[in-house]
Design a protein around this motif. Structure first.
Motif, PDB file in Angstrom:
ATOM      1  N   ILE A 191       1.018  -0.950  -0.506  1.00 36.49           N
ATOM      2  CA  ILE A 191       0.395   0.135   0.142  1.00 36.49           C
ATOM      3  C   ILE A 191       1.096   0.959  -0.267  1.00 36.49           C
ATOM      4  O   ILE A 191       0.394   2.266  -0.746  1.00 36.49           O
ATOM      5  N   SER A 192       2.105   1.287   0.849  1.00 37.45           N
ATOM      6  CA  SER A 192       2.484   2.385   0.660  1.00 37.45           C
ATOM      7  C   SER A 192       3.795   2.826  -0.596  1.00 37.45           C
ATOM      8  O   SER A 192       3.949   4.033  -0.882  1.00 37.45           O
ATOM      9  N   PHE A 193       3.189   2.073  -1.851  1.00 37.85           N
ATOM     10  CA  PHE A 193       3.672   2.370  -2.993  1.00 37.85           C
ATOM     11  C   PHE A 193       2.994   2.640  -3.795  1.00 37.85           C
ATOM     12  O   PHE A 193       2.988   3.593  -5.048  1.00 37.85           O
ATOM     13  N   ARG A 194       1.602   2.958  -3.985  1.00 38.34           N
ATOM     14  CA  ARG A 194       0.805   3.430  -3.789  1.00 38.34           C
ATOM     15  C   ARG A 194       0.139   4.504  -4.385  1.00 38.34           C
ATOM     16  O   ARG A 194       0.530   5.353  -6.088  1.00 38.34           O
ATOM     17  N   ARG A 195       0.204   5.447  -3.750  1.00 34.99           N
ATOM     18  CA  ARG A 195       0.420   7.338  -3.450  1.00 34.99           C
ATOM     19  C   ARG A 195       1.494   7.415  -4.316  1.00 34.99           C
ATOM     20  O   ARG A 195       1.223   8.292  -5.729  1.00 34.99           O
ATOM     21  N   ALA A 196       3.002   6.786  -4.767  1.00 35.15           N
ATOM     22  CA  ALA A 196       3.418   7.476  -5.572  1.00 35.15           C
ATOM     23  C   ALA A 196       3.427   7.324  -6.574  1.00 35.15           C
ATOM     24  O   ALA A 196       3.644   7.797  -8.110  1.00 35.15           O
ATOM     25  N   LEU A 197       2.730   6.131  -6.965  1.00 30.54           N
ATOM     26  CA  LEU A 197       2.506   5.633  -8.135  1.00 30.54           C
ATOM     27  C   LEU A 197       1.229   6.276  -8.819  1.00 30.54           C
ATOM     28  O   LEU A 197       1.278   6.761 -10.487  1.00 30.54           O
ATOM     29  N   GLY A 198      -0.026   6.959  -8.302  1.00 30.07           N
ATOM     30  CA  GLY A 198      -0.507   7.843  -8.389  1.00 30.07           C
ATOM     31  C   GLY A 198      -0.354   9.142  -8.715  1.00 30.07           C
ATOM     32  O   GLY A 198      -0.813   9.808 -10.052  1.00 30.07           O
ATOM     33  N   VAL A 199       0.759   9.110  -7.640  1.00 24.44           N
ATOM     34  CA  VAL A 199       0.671  10.631  -8.290  1.00 24.44           C
ATOM     35  C   VAL A 199       1.962  10.727  -9.160  1.00 24.44           C
ATOM     36  O   VAL A 199       2.162  11.774 -10.199  1.00 24.44           O
TER      37      VAL A 199
END
Lengths: 200, 369
Positions: free
Chosen positions: A70-78
């Protein structure tokens, strides 16, 4: 820095690698015969790839049982948002010669541009609410609902790609297939009665 | 908790070393992952360009259109460093084809008036040979050059038949023997919105048609590309209906601007540009310029054309360059001239209005797109 934080940094760094190489190639005049078109295509593609990767996080969590994903999701979305903004920027600067009126004219008369534009527009609230502070402010439940827009955004983005291709739609169809799979596992899980006992 | 095996005190890594090792592992992991991402990106986005390395095309016999003025504007000199060195020495003097040499060569102004020469600077050869639409090989414009690299055209023949008195097959040498080769510097406008300026070598299609004597009933000319999926692997994918077919009205085919090209930049046409012989109709969108031709048929009826079959609402039979008639999905008002920054305005009939406008007098160009 714990291990998960390290992995997150890995994702953040690796997502920037294509941008660095693209800029390097552009700087050296090595984007081929039609650099603007090439950069436009590449950034659009990168945005789409980041978008789909962000949508694989949740299924990966289910399948592997590891919460760290889950901690990668924000980076990918941004990054999906950043690449989409660059994509639009290249279009406005090089394809429309920085003319706002001609950009709006084109967007108003081309369905595939409207769909791509809408996709990017819908990414804005998600990008704005991507920080921890905003998550707290919005509230977890509403934040989650809001971020379901990612599904719509991805569908629109794939449509945008499919519609602009002249005739060889194999690549957009691959993206459409992957996206369908990613959405299907969610639908399946939501409606599988044993997995969602809280739903009546 | 009892299940955890006992580890001897001496086997436990001292914390200092552990953190050092972890830091090292992380640095290594970062480097490896970045290298992997970078190589994946590079594999998908190669920057390598092929060069125009085909044989010089009868250099001694080809009058140098652009060299006529001051002798200073050899297209190769202007264009690129990728061409072989021996092309700069050519002039028409002393050639064996006295048909061309005996009459005084036309002045650049005469050539300009005919549309045979445009003053826009020529697109470097390295772009012309690395940016192609040739779906018989691949739909990636940057990928055609390598996909077509091994394409052999030895012994090539094309057949001219249909409503003609003298149907016959031609080799490329026989085609060249019909009339002196000419150099034509044409704009090339792709329907996708980009354009080039290309110094073609070829002969007027009208000279070929004259040789086979069209019959009175011949109103159209149909063209066909080679069908051979083994040599043209793109034909394994039914993206278009193969073989590629194109067509012209007979007056369009007979127009002096319409040529069969067998070379560019005074060298043989490389495979990616349609070797060994292709059609060039400079006032129409590039897809009309059918490549690797094996058949030419004169007909009474309008022949089918590949892109029109694929999407009749997007690609018409005429496909004349027209900034006022948009493609349903994009504007045709401007174009990206390859090698330039920014876009330029697209010209009616690609700037050949003076030469070909009368062919379409009274015709609704919106309807007949």
């Amino acid at each position: 820095m714990n291990q998960v934080q390290f992995y997150r940094w890995l994702v953040i760094i690796n997502c920037a690698v294509p941008l660095v190489l693209l800029s390097w190639d552009a700087w050296r005049g090595q984007l081929g015969a039609n650099p603007a078109s090439d950069a436009l295509h590449v950034t659009g593609m990168l945005s789409l790839v980041c978008l789909l990767l962000s949508l694989t996080i949740t299924p990966l969590r289910w399948w592997t049982g590891w919460g760290g994903w889950i901690s990668f999701r924000r980076a990918l979305g941004v990054y999906a948002f950043v690449y989409a903004v660059i994509h639009l920027g290249i279009y406005v600067v090089f394809d429309r010669a920085l003319s706002l009126s001609s950009t709006l004219m084109e967007i108003s008369s081309r369905r595939f541009l409207q769909i791509g534009g809408l996709s990017l527009l819908l990414m804005v609230p998600l990008a704005v609410t991507s920080t921890n502070a905003m998550l707290r402010k919005v509230g977890a439940k509403r934040w989650k609902q809001l971020h379901r827009l990612a599904y719509v955004i991805a569908i629109l983005a794939v449509m945008h790609y499919y519609m602009l291709v002249k005739s060889d739609v194999r690549q957009p169809l691959v993206f459409a297939g992957l996206l369908t799979g990613l959405l299907a596992v969610r639908v399946h899980r939501a409606y599988a009665p044993t997995r969602t006992p809280q739903r009546v | 908790m009892q299940d955890i095996p006992k580890i001897d005190e001496s086997e436990i890594t001292p914390p200092q070393m552990y953190f050092n090792r972890r830091r090292l592992m992380r640095a290594g992991g970062t480097v490896v992952s970045v290298a992997a991402t970078a190589s994946l990106y590079r594999a998908l986005n190669p920057t390598k360009l092929v060069s125009l390395d085909s044989k010089p095309l009868l250099p001694a016999n080809v009058p140098n259109v652009t060299g006529q003025s001051a002798g200073a504007t050899n297209p190769d000199a202007n264009g690129t460093s990728t061409t072989t060195g021996d092309t700069s020495t050519t002039q028409s003097a002393g050639s064996s084809t006295d048909a061309a040499a005996s009459s005084t060569p036309p002045t650049p102004d005469e050539l300009r008036a005919k549309g045979f020469l445009v003053d826009d600077s020529m697109t470097p050869a390295r772009y012309i040979v690395n940016y192609n639409n040739f779906y018989e090989f691949t739909t990636s414009k940057e990928g055609v050059a390598s996909a077509a690299a091994g394409f052999k055209t030895d012994g090539w023949q094309f057949k001219v038949s249909g409503l003609v008195n003298k149907p016959q097959s031609f080799t490329i040498d026989q085609l060249h023997a019909l009339s002196p080769l000419q150099e034509r510097v044409y704009r090339m406008r792709c329907v996708e919105g980009w354009s080039m300026v290309i110094p073609w070598i070829g002969i007027q299609l009208s000279h070929l048609l004259d040789a086979v004597e069209p019959q009175a009933g011949a109103r159209y000319v149909a063209f066909e590309t080679l069908l051979d999926p083994e040599r043209m692997p793109g034909q394994l994918n039914p993206i278009l209906k193969w073989p590629y077919v194109e067509g012209l009205r007979i007056d369009e085919a007979m127009h002096p601007l319409t040529i069969l090209a067998t070379g560019l930049y005074r060298q043989l046409l490389p495979p990616q540009d349609g070797a060994p012989v292709r059609l060039v109709v400079p006032w129409k969108y590039g897809f009309k310029g059918i490549k690797s031709i094996v058949g030419i048929t004169l007909t009474a009826q309008e022949p089918p054309t590949s892109w029109n079959l694929f999407a009749p609402n997007e690609y018409g039979f005429y496909a004349n360059v027209n900034p006022d008639v948009d493609h349903p999905r994009w504007s045709q008002a401007t174009e990206q001239r390859i090698g330039e920054v920014g876009r330029r305005k697209t010209l009616l009939f690609n700037g050949y209005d003076q030469q070909v406008g009368e062919l379409y007098a009274g015709m609704d160009l919106r309807k007949n797109y």
